[in-house]
Design a protein around this motif. Structure first.
Motif, PDB file in Angstrom:
ATOM      1  N   ALA A 123       0.857  -1.187   0.000  1.00  0.00           N
ATOM      2  CA  ALA A 123       0.000   0.000   0.000  1.00  0.00           C
ATOM      3  C   ALA A 123       0.891   1.233   0.000  1.00  0.00           C
ATOM      4  O   ALA A 123       2.057   1.185   0.403  1.00  0.00           O
ATOM      5  CB  ALA A 123      -0.925   0.017   1.216  1.00  0.00           C
ATOM      6  N   PRO A 196      -2.924  -0.401  -3.350  1.00  0.00           N
ATOM      7  CA  PRO A 196      -3.895   0.617  -2.939  1.00  0.00           C
ATOM      8  C   PRO A 196      -3.185   1.914  -2.571  1.00  0.00           C
ATOM      9  O   PRO A 196      -2.095   1.899  -1.995  1.00  0.00           O
ATOM     10  CB  PRO A 196      -4.561  -0.005  -1.707  1.00  0.00           C
ATOM     11  CG  PRO A 196      -4.290  -1.461  -1.804  1.00  0.00           C
ATOM     12  CD  PRO A 196      -2.974  -1.603  -2.502  1.00  0.00           C
ATOM     13  N   GLY A 223      -6.598   0.760  -6.904  1.00  0.00           N
ATOM     14  CA  GLY A 223      -7.658   1.279  -6.046  1.00  0.00           C
ATOM     15  C   GLY A 223      -7.121   2.476  -5.286  1.00  0.00           C
ATOM     16  O   GLY A 223      -6.016   2.432  -4.733  1.00  0.00           O
ATOM     17  N   SER A 224      -7.861   3.563  -5.271  1.00  0.00           N
ATOM     18  CA  SER A 224      -7.330   4.777  -4.668  1.00  0.00           C
ATOM     19  C   SER A 224      -8.375   5.504  -3.839  1.00  0.00           C
ATOM     20  O   SER A 224      -9.576   5.387  -4.069  1.00  0.00           O
ATOM     21  CB  SER A 224      -6.800   5.722  -5.765  1.00  0.00           C
ATOM     22  OG  SER A 224      -7.854   6.081  -6.647  1.00  0.00           O
ATOM     23  N   GLU A 225      -7.861   6.244  -2.862  1.00  0.00           N
ATOM     24  CA  GLU A 225      -8.681   7.109  -2.031  1.00  0.00           C
ATOM     25  C   GLU A 225      -7.968   8.451  -1.917  1.00  0.00           C
ATOM     26  O   GLU A 225      -6.751   8.525  -2.041  1.00  0.00           O
ATOM     27  CB  GLU A 225      -8.850   6.515  -0.618  1.00  0.00           C
ATOM     28  CG  GLU A 225      -9.442   5.128  -0.570  1.00  0.00           C
ATOM     29  CD  GLU A 225      -9.440   4.558   0.841  1.00  0.00           C
ATOM     30  OE1 GLU A 225      -9.551   5.348   1.802  1.00  0.00           O
ATOM     31  OE2 GLU A 225      -9.302   3.334   0.976  1.00  0.00           O
ATOM     32  N   PHE A 251      -6.960   3.494   6.631  1.00  0.00           N
ATOM     33  CA  PHE A 251      -6.628   3.040   5.279  1.00  0.00           C
ATOM     34  C   PHE A 251      -5.822   1.743   5.318  1.00  0.00           C
ATOM     35  O   PHE A 251      -6.125   0.786   4.595  1.00  0.00           O
ATOM     36  CB  PHE A 251      -5.839   4.134   4.567  1.00  0.00           C
ATOM     37  CG  PHE A 251      -5.198   3.697   3.280  1.00  0.00           C
ATOM     38  CD1 PHE A 251      -5.957   3.514   2.135  1.00  0.00           C
ATOM     39  CD2 PHE A 251      -3.829   3.478   3.215  1.00  0.00           C
ATOM     40  CE1 PHE A 251      -5.356   3.117   0.940  1.00  0.00           C
ATOM     41  CE2 PHE A 251      -3.223   3.084   2.031  1.00  0.00           C
ATOM     42  CZ  PHE A 251      -3.993   2.898   0.895  1.00  0.00           C
ATOM     43  N   ASN A 254      -7.960  -1.226   6.460  1.00  0.00           N
ATOM     44  CA  ASN A 254      -8.980  -1.610   5.484  1.00  0.00           C
ATOM     45  C   ASN A 254      -8.412  -2.228   4.210  1.00  0.00           C
ATOM     46  O   ASN A 254      -9.062  -3.066   3.565  1.00  0.00           O
ATOM     47  CB  ASN A 254      -9.831  -0.400   5.104  1.00  0.00           C
ATOM     48  CG  ASN A 254     -10.757   0.041   6.212  1.00  0.00           C
ATOM     49  OD1 ASN A 254     -10.979  -0.702   7.167  1.00  0.00           O
ATOM     50  ND2 ASN A 254     -11.295   1.233   6.095  1.00  0.00           N
ATOM     51  N   ARG A 255      -7.209  -1.816   3.870  1.00  0.00           N
ATOM     52  CA  ARG A 255      -6.666  -2.187   2.559  1.00  0.00           C
ATOM     53  C   ARG A 255      -5.730  -3.380   2.562  1.00  0.00           C
ATOM     54  O   ARG A 255      -5.527  -3.995   1.523  1.00  0.00           O
ATOM     55  CB  ARG A 255      -5.937  -0.972   1.965  1.00  0.00           C
ATOM     56  CG  ARG A 255      -6.887   0.135   1.523  1.00  0.00           C
ATOM     57  CD  ARG A 255      -7.702  -0.289   0.320  1.00  0.00           C
ATOM     58  NE  ARG A 255      -8.409   0.836  -0.286  1.00  0.00           N
ATOM     59  CZ  ARG A 255      -8.789   0.870  -1.562  1.00  0.00           C
ATOM     60  NH1 ARG A 255      -8.514  -0.139  -2.354  1.00  0.00           N
ATOM     61  NH2 ARG A 255      -9.447   1.911  -2.040  1.00  0.00           N
TER      62      ARG A 255
END
Length: 260
Positions: A123, A196, A223-225, A251, A254-255
């Protein structure tokens, strides 16, 4: 954390490596253009404890307690070179699973490393990184250089970098203010990022607009936030540490799988 000097293919780098949790990923912290291990203060340990991961913080060559740079001159791809050094450091320490947390230049290096060495990186947290040069970035660097020339900033930086301060300031400001660097752009690498990504940025960042965030999160594949923080500038982890710690912890939990 106790620190030591390690040789990484001829580069003598200062590291602090804290292994408390067996079979857990290592959080690797990548400092900004005038930063170092010491300037992270207790943030790395706090995040490591929050998510039960090991912690590695290091000074890039020329910074903090690492050995000096040979000279201040940089090529346009200097952050790609630093991503390669990071990979060499991870190999030297036999670290196979990481979560990268990079700030500013360190955020950019984290993005590049995750695109080039995806097998090691689970990540990425990019805080106020850059993927291209903007007018506001150039203005921010000019303002920082003026502060260096007219305020007590050199003395304050000397506390952390010793007699290497002038070298790192020249290295940073000369490349970013050069005409040749205006074309620098790493968007072509973003599609290779499989991990992520969380992009954190202060809404009032004096070195970059939200275009840095939007164009990054829209082009990665893992996948990004994004976490845009109102009324905050270029260093959210110092300005609002609790908010950043909570967002980063959530983060990571969760990732990636860090249980067991």
């Amino acid at each position: 954390m106790e620190g030591r000097i390690i040789d990484v293919k001829g580069r003598r780098l200062y590291i602090e490596y804290n292994v408390l949790f067996e079979d857990k990923p290592t959080l690797v912290f990548l400092h900004d253009s005038l930063g170092c291990t010491q300037l992270w203060r207790d943030f790395p340990s706090a995040l490591g404890n929050a998510v039960k991961c090991n912690v590695l913080v290091y000074d890039r060559l020329g910074y903090g307690k690492s050995f000096p740079m040979l000279n201040h001159e940089r090529e346009n791809n200097y952050m790609e070179t630093e991503a390669d050094v990071l990979n060499d450091l991870l190999n030297e320490l036999n670290i196979e699973e990481t979560v990268l947390f990079g700030h500013s230049d360190g955020g950019t290096i984290a993005l590049i490393a995750s695109s080039k060495y995806p097998e090691k990186i689970k990540a990425v947290i990019c805080e106020a990184g850059h993927i291209f040069v903007e007018d506001v970035t150039v203005k921010g660097v000019k303002d920082a250089l003026k502060a260096y020339q007219t305020t007590s900033l050199p003395e304050r930086l000397t506390k952390y970098h010793g007699d290497k301060v002038e070298m790192i300031v020249k290295a940073w400001t000369e490349i970013w203010l050069s005409d040749r660097f205006r074309s620098w752009n790493i968007e072509y690498l973003l599609k290779n990022i499989q991990a992520p990504l969380l992009f954190i940025q202060g809404e009032k960042d004096e070195y970059g607009t939200l275009n840095q965030v939007e164009k990054t999160v829209s082009q990665v594949n893992g996948g990004s936030e994004k976490y845009i923080i109102p009324h905050v500038g270029h260093t959210p982890h110092k300005e609002v540490p609790d908010l950043v710690l909570n967002a980063a912890s959530k983060f990571i939990r969760n990732r990636i799988s860090i249980d067991g």
